[in-house]
Motif scaffolding. Structure first.
Motif, mmCIF file in Angstrom:
data_model
loop_
_atom_site.group_PDB
_atom_site.id
_atom_site.type_symbol
_atom_site.label_atom_id
_atom_site.label_comp_id
_atom_site.label_asym_id
_atom_site.label_seq_id
_atom_site.Cartn_x
_atom_site.Cartn_y
_atom_site.Cartn_z
ATOM 1 N N GLY A 164 172.703 14.635 21.878
ATOM 2 C CA GLY A 164 172.682 14.181 23.323
ATOM 3 C C GLY A 164 172.331 12.244 22.878
ATOM 4 O O GLY A 164 173.838 11.787 23.847
ATOM 5 N N ILE A 165 171.434 11.862 21.796
ATOM 6 C CA ILE A 165 171.749 10.460 21.986
ATOM 7 C C ILE A 165 172.883 10.181 21.521
ATOM 8 O O ILE A 165 173.806 8.818 22.052
ATOM 9 C CB ILE A 165 170.555 10.302 20.665
ATOM 10 C CG1 ILE A 165 169.017 10.138 21.321
ATOM 11 C CG2 ILE A 165 170.829 8.606 20.606
ATOM 12 C CD1 ILE A 165 167.834 10.345 21.082
ATOM 13 N N LEU A 166 174.112 11.042 20.839
ATOM 14 C CA LEU A 166 175.388 10.256 20.260
ATOM 15 C C LEU A 166 176.213 10.648 21.452
ATOM 16 O O LEU A 166 176.626 9.158 21.407
ATOM 17 C CB LEU A 166 175.294 10.594 19.440
ATOM 18 C CG LEU A 166 174.159 10.620 17.613
ATOM 19 C CD1 LEU A 166 174.943 11.908 16.479
ATOM 20 C CD2 LEU A 166 174.463 9.321 16.943
ATOM 21 N N LEU A 167 175.799 11.515 22.386
ATOM 22 C CA LEU A 167 177.140 12.061 23.204
ATOM 23 C C LEU A 167 176.840 10.682 24.275
ATOM 24 O O LEU A 167 177.343 10.107 24.955
ATOM 25 C CB LEU A 167 177.006 12.993 23.913
ATOM 26 C CG LEU A 167 177.762 14.007 23.222
ATOM 27 C CD1 LEU A 167 177.169 15.380 24.058
ATOM 28 C CD2 LEU A 167 178.609 14.108 22.243
ATOM 29 N N ILE A 206 179.170 3.708 17.085
ATOM 30 C CA ILE A 206 178.764 3.250 15.939
ATOM 31 C C ILE A 206 177.173 2.940 16.241
ATOM 32 O O ILE A 206 176.805 2.582 17.012
ATOM 33 C CB ILE A 206 178.872 1.598 15.979
ATOM 34 C CG1 ILE A 206 180.189 1.772 15.604
ATOM 35 C CG2 ILE A 206 178.807 0.579 14.796
ATOM 36 C CD1 ILE A 206 181.193 0.420 15.457
ATOM 37 N N TYR A 207 176.399 3.972 15.883
ATOM 38 C CA TYR A 207 174.749 3.783 15.203
ATOM 39 C C TYR A 207 175.019 3.542 13.903
ATOM 40 O O TYR A 207 175.186 4.685 13.484
ATOM 41 C CB TYR A 207 174.696 5.196 15.574
ATOM 42 C CG TYR A 207 173.864 5.089 17.009
ATOM 43 C CD1 TYR A 207 172.678 4.588 17.222
ATOM 44 C CD2 TYR A 207 173.761 5.933 18.293
ATOM 45 C CE1 TYR A 207 171.792 4.122 18.420
ATOM 46 C CE2 TYR A 207 173.122 5.923 19.760
ATOM 47 C CZ TYR A 207 172.161 4.693 19.400
ATOM 48 O OH TYR A 207 171.676 5.001 21.116
ATOM 49 N N THR A 208 173.681 3.130 13.276
ATOM 50 C CA THR A 208 173.547 2.716 12.042
ATOM 51 C C THR A 208 172.155 3.809 12.345
ATOM 52 O O THR A 208 171.524 4.563 12.985
ATOM 53 C CB THR A 208 172.610 0.869 11.884
ATOM 54 O OG1 THR A 208 171.753 0.836 12.526
ATOM 55 C CG2 THR A 208 173.860 0.477 11.654
ATOM 56 N N ILE A 209 171.967 4.199 11.365
ATOM 57 C CA ILE A 209 170.774 4.485 10.527
ATOM 58 C C ILE A 209 169.235 4.123 11.297
ATOM 59 O O ILE A 209 168.750 4.738 11.860
ATOM 60 C CB ILE A 209 170.493 4.843 9.470
ATOM 61 C CG1 ILE A 209 171.853 5.774 8.960
ATOM 62 C CG2 ILE A 209 168.757 5.860 8.917
ATOM 63 C CD1 ILE A 209 171.926 6.909 7.847
ATOM 64 N N ALA A 210 169.497 2.872 11.044
ATOM 65 C CA ALA A 210 167.853 1.975 11.419
ATOM 66 C C ALA A 210 168.134 2.032 12.900
ATOM 67 O O ALA A 210 166.846 1.902 13.484
ATOM 68 C CB ALA A 210 168.849 0.662 10.956
ATOM 69 N N GLU A 211 169.537 1.541 13.995
ATOM 70 C CA GLU A 211 168.945 2.217 15.541
ATOM 71 C C GLU A 211 168.041 3.697 15.317
ATOM 72 O O GLU A 211 167.810 3.246 16.777
ATOM 73 C CB GLU A 211 170.523 1.772 15.612
ATOM 74 C CG GLU A 211 171.029 0.498 15.616
ATOM 75 C CD GLU A 211 171.607 0.378 16.472
ATOM 76 O OE1 GLU A 211 172.473 -0.544 16.911
ATOM 77 O OE2 GLU A 211 173.335 1.852 15.697
ATOM 78 N N LEU A 213 164.795 4.689 17.673
ATOM 79 C CA LEU A 213 165.002 4.903 19.197
ATOM 80 C C LEU A 213 164.687 6.424 18.867
ATOM 81 O O LEU A 213 163.545 6.218 19.547
ATOM 82 C CB LEU A 213 166.751 5.260 19.284
ATOM 83 C CG LEU A 213 166.327 5.675 20.250
ATOM 84 C CD1 LEU A 213 166.251 5.065 21.860
ATOM 85 C CD2 LEU A 213 167.927 6.195 20.447
ATOM 86 N N LEU A 214 164.034 6.527 17.524
ATOM 87 C CA LEU A 214 163.547 8.272 17.160
ATOM 88 C C LEU A 214 162.244 8.125 16.778
ATOM 89 O O LEU A 214 161.042 9.672 16.899
ATOM 90 C CB LEU A 214 164.560 8.895 16.654
ATOM 91 C CG LEU A 214 165.551 9.346 17.556
ATOM 92 C CD1 LEU A 214 166.793 10.872 16.056
ATOM 93 C CD2 LEU A 214 165.407 10.877 18.238
ATOM 94 N N ARG A 215 161.897 7.378 16.031
ATOM 95 C CA ARG A 215 160.990 6.812 15.318
ATOM 96 C C ARG A 215 160.110 7.501 14.807
ATOM 97 O O ARG A 215 159.431 8.236 14.937
ATOM 98 C CB ARG A 215 159.277 7.125 16.690
ATOM 99 C CG ARG A 215 159.153 5.942 18.210
ATOM 100 C CD ARG A 215 159.089 4.541 17.892
ATOM 101 N NE ARG A 215 158.833 4.347 18.911
ATOM 102 C CZ ARG A 215 159.745 2.902 19.121
ATOM 103 N NH1 ARG A 215 160.825 2.691 19.031
ATOM 104 N NH2 ARG A 215 159.139 2.411 20.697
ATOM 105 N N MET A 216 161.402 7.642 13.785
ATOM 106 C CA MET A 216 161.426 8.724 12.897
ATOM 107 C C MET A 216 162.126 8.290 11.522
ATOM 108 O O MET A 216 162.658 6.959 11.310
ATOM 109 C CB MET A 216 162.516 9.791 13.068
ATOM 110 C CG MET A 216 162.689 10.674 14.439
ATOM 111 S SD MET A 216 164.119 11.973 14.259
ATOM 112 C CE MET A 216 162.713 13.036 15.216
ATOM 113 N N SER A 217 161.414 8.600 10.951
ATOM 114 C CA SER A 217 161.900 7.957 9.176
ATOM 115 C C SER A 217 163.383 8.330 8.616
ATOM 116 O O SER A 217 164.112 9.418 9.522
ATOM 117 C CB SER A 217 160.952 8.824 8.012
ATOM 118 O OG SER A 217 161.912 9.509 7.618
#
Length: 103
Positions: free
Chosen positions: A42-45, A66-71, A75-79
């Motif tokens: 949903g976030i990617l969409l 374009i979404y980096t893993i760091a972004e 956003l998700l507060r995940m590793s």
């Protein structure tokens, strides 16, 4: 504990929301996806509208994001490991095939 107010009718339009396709929860073919992977999708969409605005469309007419893993981590507060695992659940190489990842 925070003291949150309920939404009033006139305030309801001031917030933005992530939309997640209902099919991810109702169709058998998506039953194996974790709830976190569905949220990530949903976030990617949500990023698609920004990509269209920026003209990020490939030669086949597909909008790409374009979404980096760091972004996504922030956003998700995940590793990094968790975000990567969720992307694997969604991708066409390791997972269900909802996304195609490029470097």
């Amino acid at each position: 504990m925070a003291d949150f107010e309920y939404f009033r009718a006139e305030e309801s339009d001031q917030f933005s929301f992530f939309r997640i396709p209902k099919a991810l929860f109702t169709e058998k073919e998506f039953a194996s996806l974790s709830t976190d992977a569905k949220l990530l999708y949903g976030i990617l969409l949500d990023r698609i509208s920004l990509s269209k605005k920026n003209g990020w469309i490939d030669s086949d007419g597909y909008v790409y994001i374009i979404y980096t893993i760091a972004e996504l981590q922030e956003l998700l507060r995940m590793s990094h490991t968790t975000v990567t695992k969720l992307l694997y659940e969604l991708d066409s190489v390791h997972g269900i095939g909802l996304i195609e990842r490029k470097r």
